[in-house]
Design a protein around this motif. Structure first.
Motif, PDB file in Angstrom:
ATOM      1  N   MET A 239       0.547  -1.220   0.157  1.00  0.00           N
ATOM      2  CA  MET A 239       0.586   0.129  -0.030  1.00  0.00           C
ATOM      3  C   MET A 239       0.531   0.942   0.080  1.00  0.00           C
ATOM      4  N   ILE A 240       1.578   1.508   0.763  1.00  0.00           N
ATOM      5  CA  ILE A 240       2.846   3.226   0.766  1.00  0.00           C
ATOM      6  C   ILE A 240       3.169   3.223  -0.015  1.00  0.00           C
ATOM      7  N   ALA A 241       4.399   1.921  -0.536  1.00  0.00           N
ATOM      8  CA  ALA A 241       4.773   1.287  -1.883  1.00  0.00           C
ATOM      9  C   ALA A 241       4.058   1.849  -2.952  1.00  0.00           C
ATOM     10  N   ASN A 242       2.282   1.657  -2.919  1.00  0.00           N
ATOM     11  CA  ASN A 242       1.579   2.329  -3.990  1.00  0.00           C
ATOM     12  C   ASN A 242       0.956   3.504  -3.997  1.00  0.00           C
ATOM     13  N   MET A 243       1.460   3.865  -2.619  1.00  0.00           N
ATOM     14  CA  MET A 243       0.972   6.092  -2.467  1.00  0.00           C
ATOM     15  C   MET A 243       2.573   6.103  -3.180  1.00  0.00           C
ATOM     16  N   ALA A 244       3.513   5.808  -3.119  1.00  0.00           N
ATOM     17  CA  ALA A 244       4.499   6.735  -3.572  1.00  0.00           C
ATOM     18  C   ALA A 244       4.374   6.977  -5.139  1.00  0.00           C
ATOM     19  N   LEU A 245       3.785   6.095  -5.784  1.00  0.00           N
ATOM     20  CA  LEU A 245       3.876   6.077  -7.187  1.00  0.00           C
ATOM     21  C   LEU A 245       2.367   6.977  -7.521  1.00  0.00           C
ATOM     22  N   ASP A 246       1.694   7.171  -6.690  1.00  0.00           N
ATOM     23  CA  ASP A 246       0.454   8.452  -6.672  1.00  0.00           C
ATOM     24  C   ASP A 246       0.726   9.810  -7.885  1.00  0.00           C
ATOM     25  N   GLY A 247      -0.535   9.915  -8.286  1.00  0.00           N
ATOM     26  CA  GLY A 247       0.018  10.882  -9.461  1.00  0.00           C
ATOM     27  C   GLY A 247       0.953  11.091 -10.620  1.00  0.00           C
ATOM     28  N   LEU A 248       2.207  10.104 -10.190  1.00  0.00           N
ATOM     29  CA  LEU A 248       2.479   9.797 -12.446  1.00  0.00           C
ATOM     30  C   LEU A 248       1.795   9.842 -13.300  1.00  0.00           C
ATOM     31  N   GLN A 249       0.216   9.447 -12.982  1.00  0.00           N
ATOM     32  CA  GLN A 249      -0.415   9.631 -14.040  1.00  0.00           C
ATOM     33  C   GLN A 249      -0.747  10.702 -14.642  1.00  0.00           C
ATOM     34  N   ASN A 250      -0.967  11.329 -13.814  1.00  0.00           N
ATOM     35  CA  ASN A 250      -1.701  13.015 -13.783  1.00  0.00           C
ATOM     36  C   ASN A 250      -0.338  13.552 -14.729  1.00  0.00           C
ATOM     37  N   LEU A 251       0.908  13.327 -14.281  1.00  0.00           N
ATOM     38  CA  LEU A 251       1.647  14.328 -14.006  1.00  0.00           C
ATOM     39  C   LEU A 251       2.409  13.786 -16.108  1.00  0.00           C
ATOM     40  N   LEU A 252       2.369  12.372 -16.322  1.00  0.00           N
ATOM     41  CA  LEU A 252       2.228  12.260 -17.574  1.00  0.00           C
ATOM     42  C   LEU A 252       0.523  12.465 -18.497  1.00  0.00           C
ATOM     43  N   THR A 253      -0.260  12.123 -18.175  1.00  0.00           N
ATOM     44  CA  THR A 253      -1.708  13.033 -18.632  1.00  0.00           C
ATOM     45  C   THR A 253      -1.050  14.643 -19.419  1.00  0.00           C
ATOM     46  N   GLU A 254      -0.820  15.551 -18.295  1.00  0.00           N
ATOM     47  CA  GLU A 254      -1.188  16.716 -18.691  1.00  0.00           C
ATOM     48  C   GLU A 254       0.211  17.216 -19.944  1.00  0.00           C
ATOM     49  N   ALA A 255       1.060  16.054 -20.243  1.00  0.00           N
ATOM     50  CA  ALA A 255       1.661  15.728 -21.412  1.00  0.00           C
ATOM     51  C   ALA A 255       1.546  15.268 -22.462  1.00  0.00           C
ATOM     52  N   GLY A 256       0.297  14.741 -22.271  1.00  0.00           N
ATOM     53  CA  GLY A 256      -0.190  13.968 -24.114  1.00  0.00           C
ATOM     54  C   GLY A 256      -0.028  12.813 -24.208  1.00  0.00           C
ATOM     55  N   PHE A 257       0.769  12.547 -22.606  1.00  0.00           N
ATOM     56  CA  PHE A 257       0.977  10.628 -22.514  1.00  0.00           C
ATOM     57  C   PHE A 257      -0.789   9.668 -22.225  1.00  0.00           C
ATOM     58  N   ILE A 258      -0.951   8.486 -22.564  1.00  0.00           N
ATOM     59  CA  ILE A 258      -1.761   8.074 -21.060  1.00  0.00           C
ATOM     60  C   ILE A 258      -1.094   6.901 -20.517  1.00  0.00           C
ATOM     61  N   MET A 259      -1.260   6.530 -19.928  1.00  0.00           N
ATOM     62  CA  MET A 259      -0.550   5.776 -18.630  1.00  0.00           C
ATOM     63  C   MET A 259      -1.345   4.793 -18.375  1.00  0.00           C
ATOM     64  N   CYS A 260      -1.356   3.250 -17.864  1.00  0.00           N
ATOM     65  CA  CYS A 260      -2.166   2.248 -17.239  1.00  0.00           C
ATOM     66  C   CYS A 260      -0.762   1.958 -16.166  1.00  0.00           C
ATOM     67  N   ARG A 261      -1.467   1.380 -14.340  1.00  0.00           N
ATOM     68  CA  ARG A 261      -0.132   0.951 -13.511  1.00  0.00           C
ATOM     69  C   ARG A 261      -1.131  -0.386 -12.557  1.00  0.00           C
ATOM     70  N   TYR A 262      -0.751  -1.358 -12.607  1.00  0.00           N
ATOM     71  CA  TYR A 262      -0.725  -2.415 -11.343  1.00  0.00           C
ATOM     72  C   TYR A 262       0.731  -1.623 -10.332  1.00  0.00           C
ATOM     73  N   ALA A 263       0.695  -1.483  -9.528  1.00  0.00           N
ATOM     74  CA  ALA A 263       1.751  -1.509  -8.420  1.00  0.00           C
ATOM     75  C   ALA A 263       3.002  -0.901  -9.443  1.00  0.00           C
ATOM     76  N   ASP A 264       4.019  -1.230  -9.246  1.00  0.00           N
ATOM     77  CA  ASP A 264       5.443  -0.814 -10.113  1.00  0.00           C
ATOM     78  C   ASP A 264       5.354  -1.081 -11.021  1.00  0.00           C
ATOM     79  N   ASP A 265       4.444  -2.160 -12.062  1.00  0.00           N
ATOM     80  CA  ASP A 265       4.744  -2.352 -13.113  1.00  0.00           C
ATOM     81  C   ASP A 265       3.733  -1.468 -14.152  1.00  0.00           C
ATOM     82  N   PHE A 266       4.118  -0.672 -14.943  1.00  0.00           N
ATOM     83  CA  PHE A 266       2.993   0.012 -15.048  1.00  0.00           C
ATOM     84  C   PHE A 266       3.819   0.308 -17.171  1.00  0.00           C
ATOM     85  N   VAL A 267       2.546   1.035 -18.268  1.00  0.00           N
ATOM     86  CA  VAL A 267       2.904   1.192 -19.787  1.00  0.00           C
ATOM     87  C   VAL A 267       2.349   2.533 -19.819  1.00  0.00           C
TER      88      VAL A 267
END
Length: 569
Positions: A239-267
């Motif tokens: 849970m705390i590791a998952n929370m450490a990566l929260d916010g990365l999606q919004n950062l990439l979305t603002e730059a025009g990318f789309i992200m999908c994440r499962y814990a530390d695995d993401f594309v």
């Protein structure tokens, strides 16, 4: 609050705890924490402290620690909570954490699927209890801060949701983002920065520091300090590791990318290889650097949609086909089981069959069935019909070879007629009889029905304006493979335990209970059956035994002409 739940004086025995009321109280408290996080962070911290002291939360923490798959594995002190007396004592010990000090985790190495080993830290039972307690207090906040397309370690979310979301994006007729960045964080759990966690994870800092700085004890009794990272194996670590990566999606979305994440695995999906290699990677590495992390240069890859890529054990690829080309699509997009996993699975089935060459056939069926059913369950939502047929044929051929080799003097046709039967359209179903003489058959993977998974909406169960939608979501499939009867009951109950009201898919073992016991005249029919957690089944059976004894005593008194005394409320 119900006094008989929150007061130990009213629940002197572990088996007397009313789990349904305890679960309802916990959920109500968690919703208050979520609302406070949104409106008044100061009140949130006070509510967390109150929550971890409630009897309901402490009892639930002990139950989760003792009933999950690791409940029989001790930490460095060798202590296990086996009896009801041990569990009640543990509930009491969790009430005051003012002098709590975490013990080092027991370090063990577990093999990786693709070779190598991964370090696993096993905390003591009391440490697991404290972590579970605070995990429940932190969960509503984690749901408030979670990225909308983060699917790992969250209620009612699964790998299948992540798979469907990525598939929906890539199979669209007009999809300009046809390049995929397969991200891999280097030693994620081992390198998360403690200072960042202590600053940003909203919970008691002293308790969190105890978790992080506990250290590890090697099999050689050598103690390792843990200046960074959070050990895999602790209940609160994901849970705390998952929370450490929260916010990365919004950062990439603002730059025009789309992200999908499962814990530390993401594309990450982008328009060109160049923008993913330069801009997206730079944004990700800057984000990770604040947390003491970085992308692995060797394992982070940029892939064209027609070359295919793997994510969460699925293979995604667009296959060129002029007849199906439309918009930006140049063919048909499919999600399938990866060839490497199919090969490994066939080898696993082969090894099991060979190891049972001289054992009773019923033992082979009992070992193969959960493995076949579990693998089929994971891949039944994708384009896997041909793979299932091929595996079914392979298993049939290996079993037939094994039988022919075992019974060399028996003609092959006679041998096959003796061990195989017709079920529906399948003429070659391997069967045997169990210890009670009941017929059991091998799971027929080739006849698995493909059923597409419906993507779950990003709903927060702890916020009043969204919680009403949460119960309506269809239940997740159990992580453990169930037999046909258990699966049918799971669906009938919509994934909920009728005794405690909790999700059946919570890592506890499940058992079938007769509502009216067979010894009391109950029938072995679906209407008289229910699927319960092991702890709930044990409690229900105890209540049935008490009621049976009271009825016998009442009947005995009436036979002697004595009316039983009335119970005073």
């Amino acid at each position: 609050m119900n006094e008989d739940i929150t007061s130990p004086k009213k629940a002197l025995r572990y088996k007397d705890i009313k789990w349904k009321e305890a679960h309802a109280e916990i959920l109500q408290f968690q919703r208050r924490i979520a609302v406070a996080y949104k409106n008044n962070p100061g009140e949130m911290l006070l509510l967390q402290e109150q929550f971890v002291r409630t009897f309901a939360a402490r009892a639930m923490a002990v139950r989760r620690v003792t009933e999950n798959s690791g409940g029989r594995t001790p930490g460095v002190d060798g202590v296990l909570w086996k009896t009801d007396e041990d569990k009640m004592q543990a509930i009491t010990s969790l009430r005051d954490l003012s002098n709590y000090r975490a013990s080092p985790v027991r370090r063990v190495m577990i093999p990786k699927t693709q070779g190598g080993e991964r370090p696993l830290g096993i905390p003591t039972m009391i440490d697991r209890g404290v972590q579970t307690l605070w995990m429940m207090a932190l969960l509503p906040i984690a749901e408030c801060t979670a990225d909308s397309r983060s699917y790992g370690f969250r209620p009612k979310h699964s790998t299948k949701d992540a798979m469907v979301y990525v598939a929906i994006l890539l199979m669209q007729i007009y999809n300009p983002r046809r390049w995929i960045l397969e991200a891999d964080i280097e030693k994620f759990f081992d390198r998360i920065d403690h200072n960042w966690l202590l600053k940003h994870i909203p919970m008691n800092k002293r308790i969190l520091k105890e978790f992080l700085k506990a250290g590890a004890l090697l099999p050689t009794k050598e103690r390792l300090e843990t200046p960074e990272g959070t050990p895999q194996g602790g209940p609160i670590s994901p849970m705390i590791a998952n929370m450490a990566l929260d916010g990365l999606q919004n950062l990439l979305t603002e730059a025009g990318f789309i992200m999908c994440r499962y814990a530390d695995d993401f594309v990450v999906l982008g328009r060109t290889k160049e923008e993913l290699e330069s801009q997206a990677k730079q944004l990700i590495n800057e984000f990770l650097a604040e947390r003491g992390l970085r992308l692995s240069p060797q394992k982070t890859l940029t892939t064209w949609i027609q070359d295919g890529f793997q994510f969460l054990g699925y293979h995604f690829q667009e296959y060129p086909d002029p007849k199906r080309a439309a918009g930006t699509k140049q063919g048909i997009f499919l999600v399938t089981p990866p060839k490497s996993r199919v090969i490994r699975f066939k080898q696993k089935c082969k090894d099991i069959i060979n190891s049972h060459s001289q054992l009773a056939t019923r033992l082979l069926i009992k070992e193969l069935n959960p493995i076949l059913r579990g693998w089929a369950e994971y891949y039944r939502n994708v384009s896997s019909s041909r793979v299932f047929t091929a595996i079914g044929k392979y298993v049939f051929e290996r079993i037939a070879r094994m039988l022919i080799k075992r019974y060399r003097k028996v003609p092959a046709r006679e041998l096959l007629r003796k061990h195989f039967k017709t079920v529906g359209e399948n003429r070659w179903v391997f069967f045997s009889k169990d210890e009670k003489g009941r017929e059991i058959t091998l799971y027929q993977m080739g006849y698995t029905i493909i059923k597409r998974h419906t993507l779950r909406p990003p709903v927060n169960p702890y916020l009043p304006d969204e919680s009403g939608q949460f119960p309506a979501l269809h239940p997740t499939k159990p992580s453990l493979s169930l037999n046909k009867r258990q699966e049918a009951l799971y669906k009938m109950q919509k994934g909920i335990c009728p005794h405690c009201g909790m999700d059946l898919n919570n890592d506890e073992s499940l058992e079938v209970n007769h509502k009216v016991a067979v010894r009391d005249g109950g029938k072995d029919q679906p209407r008289n059956l229910e699927l319960l957690h092991h702890a709930c089944h044990k409690q229900v059976t105890n209540l049935q035994n008490i009621a049976r004894t009271e009825n016998k005593n009442k009947a005995a008194l009436q036979t002697r002409g004595i009316n039983p005394p009335l119970k005073v409320a």
